[in-house]
Motif scaffolding. Sequence first.
Motif, PDB file in Angstrom:
ATOM      1  N   ARG A 113       0.842  -1.195   0.000  1.00  0.00           N
ATOM      2  CA  ARG A 113       0.000   0.000   0.000  1.00  0.00           C
ATOM      3  C   ARG A 113       0.877   1.245   0.000  1.00  0.00           C
ATOM      4  O   ARG A 113       1.997   1.223   0.512  1.00  0.00           O
ATOM      5  CB  ARG A 113      -0.904   0.028   1.243  1.00  0.00           C
ATOM      6  N   LEU A 114       0.321   2.312  -0.563  1.00  0.00           N
ATOM      7  CA  LEU A 114       0.954   3.625  -0.502  1.00  0.00           C
ATOM      8  C   LEU A 114      -0.067   4.578   0.095  1.00  0.00           C
ATOM      9  O   LEU A 114      -0.999   5.000  -0.586  1.00  0.00           O
ATOM     10  CB  LEU A 114       1.385   4.080  -1.898  1.00  0.00           C
ATOM     11  N   ASP A 115       0.075   4.891   1.397  1.00  0.00           N
ATOM     12  CA  ASP A 115      -0.963   5.647   2.122  1.00  0.00           C
ATOM     13  C   ASP A 115      -0.586   7.046   2.621  1.00  0.00           C
ATOM     14  O   ASP A 115      -1.149   7.458   3.643  1.00  0.00           O
ATOM     15  CB  ASP A 115      -1.446   4.819   3.304  1.00  0.00           C
ATOM     16  N   PRO A 116       0.219   7.858   2.069  1.00  0.00           N
ATOM     17  CA  PRO A 116       1.009   7.622   0.861  1.00  0.00           C
ATOM     18  C   PRO A 116       2.335   6.915   1.142  1.00  0.00           C
ATOM     19  O   PRO A 116       3.014   6.501   0.209  1.00  0.00           O
ATOM     20  CB  PRO A 116       1.255   9.033   0.334  1.00  0.00           C
TER      21      PRO A 116
ATOM     22  N   LYS B 240       6.235  10.004  -4.905  1.00  0.00           N
ATOM     23  CA  LYS B 240       7.529  10.363  -4.286  1.00  0.00           C
ATOM     24  C   LYS B 240       8.103   9.199  -3.505  1.00  0.00           C
ATOM     25  O   LYS B 240       9.286   8.851  -3.635  1.00  0.00           O
ATOM     26  CB  LYS B 240       7.347  11.562  -3.348  1.00  0.00           C
ATOM     27  N   TYR B 241       7.274   8.579  -2.665  1.00  0.00           N
ATOM     28  CA  TYR B 241       7.735   7.434  -1.874  1.00  0.00           C
ATOM     29  C   TYR B 241       8.132   6.276  -2.779  1.00  0.00           C
ATOM     30  O   TYR B 241       9.158   5.607  -2.563  1.00  0.00           O
ATOM     31  CB  TYR B 241       6.651   6.988  -0.898  1.00  0.00           C
ATOM     32  N   LEU B 242       7.331   6.021  -3.791  1.00  0.00           N
ATOM     33  CA  LEU B 242       7.611   4.917  -4.704  1.00  0.00           C
ATOM     34  C   LEU B 242       8.906   5.162  -5.477  1.00  0.00           C
ATOM     35  O   LEU B 242       9.727   4.246  -5.640  1.00  0.00           O
ATOM     36  CB  LEU B 242       6.437   4.756  -5.670  1.00  0.00           C
ATOM     37  N   LYS B 243       9.097   6.393  -5.917  1.00  0.00           N
ATOM     38  CA  LYS B 243      10.326   6.726  -6.643  1.00  0.00           C
ATOM     39  C   LYS B 243      11.555   6.493  -5.770  1.00  0.00           C
ATOM     40  O   LYS B 243      12.577   5.981  -6.243  1.00  0.00           O
ATOM     41  CB  LYS B 243      10.281   8.185  -7.108  1.00  0.00           C
TER      42      LYS B 243
END
Length: 272
Positions: free
Chosen positions: A50-53, A90-93
Motif C-alpha cells: 500500500r501507498l498511504d502515501p 515520491k515514496y515509490l520513486k
Amino acid sequence: MKISIIGLGWLGLPLAKSLAQQGHRILGSTTSPEKHRQLAEEGIDNVLFRLDPHPSGEGFNRLFDADLVVVNVPPKRRSMPETFHPEQIKYLKTLIQQAGIGKVIYTSSTSVYPNVNGEVTESTELCLNSTGHSAVYEAERILWADRNYDLTVIRFGGLLGMDRVPGRYFSGKEQVAGDIPVNYIHQEDAVRLLAHVIDKGLWEETYNGVCPVHPLKRAVYEKNANELGFAPPSSYRAQSDQPDWKRVNAEKIRKTGFEFRYKNPLSFYYTL
C-alpha cells in the motif's frame, strides 16, 4: 525480464498474465489481503503493498528486485486531496531509486490535458495552471526529475471494454453531454500497448494510449444501450450547452508500429 507491476487491478492483472505468457517473470502487488490470497491460489505471484502515501505491506521489498517496474496506481481523485497521489509517487520513486531499477513505466491519464475544444498531442505544453489533472501532472513531473532509470509515460484515455460499458454509466440519466468526442481505449489494446513498449524498448518517451477514432458520446451510449439491452440516456444537453472537450491524438504510438485492434469505440466488445 523480471517485471514488477504495482497494482494488479483492472489493467494490471491482465497485463501480468499477458507478460507472463511472453516469458517474463512477473511479480505484482495488491492492497487487499483477500485478493492477495485469491491471486496466490491462481498461481499469480504477488505481495501486499500500500501507498498511504507512505509504503506499507508484507514482503514488498521483493517488488524492487526487478529490471522493470510498471506503476499502475490510479489517483484517488474523489476521496483524497490533489497532493496525495504525488506523495505516493515520491515514496515509490525513492524505493525504485534505492533499488537501482533500470526501467519504469508510469500509466498516466489523458485527463492531464486541458479541455481545449480541439486536438491535443504529447507535445501539447502543460503547466500546473493549465493541466486538467494536477495530481497526475505532478506525478509525471516527479518521475521525470533527477533519476537514474529509463522512463516512459503512457497517457491512457478512458479504459473501457470487458465489464466496463460507457453507456451503462449514463443509462436513464438526464441532460447528458452527448455531442462531444470520446477518448477511449479497450482493455485489450491497453495491455497490448504496454507490452509493445516493453518489447520494442521504447524508453524516454510519452505516448497517448487512445483509439484513433473518436465518435460522439451519444453514438457510443446509444449503441451500448441497443446492443446490451439497457435504457439509453433519457435526454441530452443542447448542442449549445456542451462542456469543453478535447480530442487526444494517438499517432505517435502508431508510428512505432503499434496497431490498435479496436480503432473505434463503436466496435468494442464487452463481457457482461
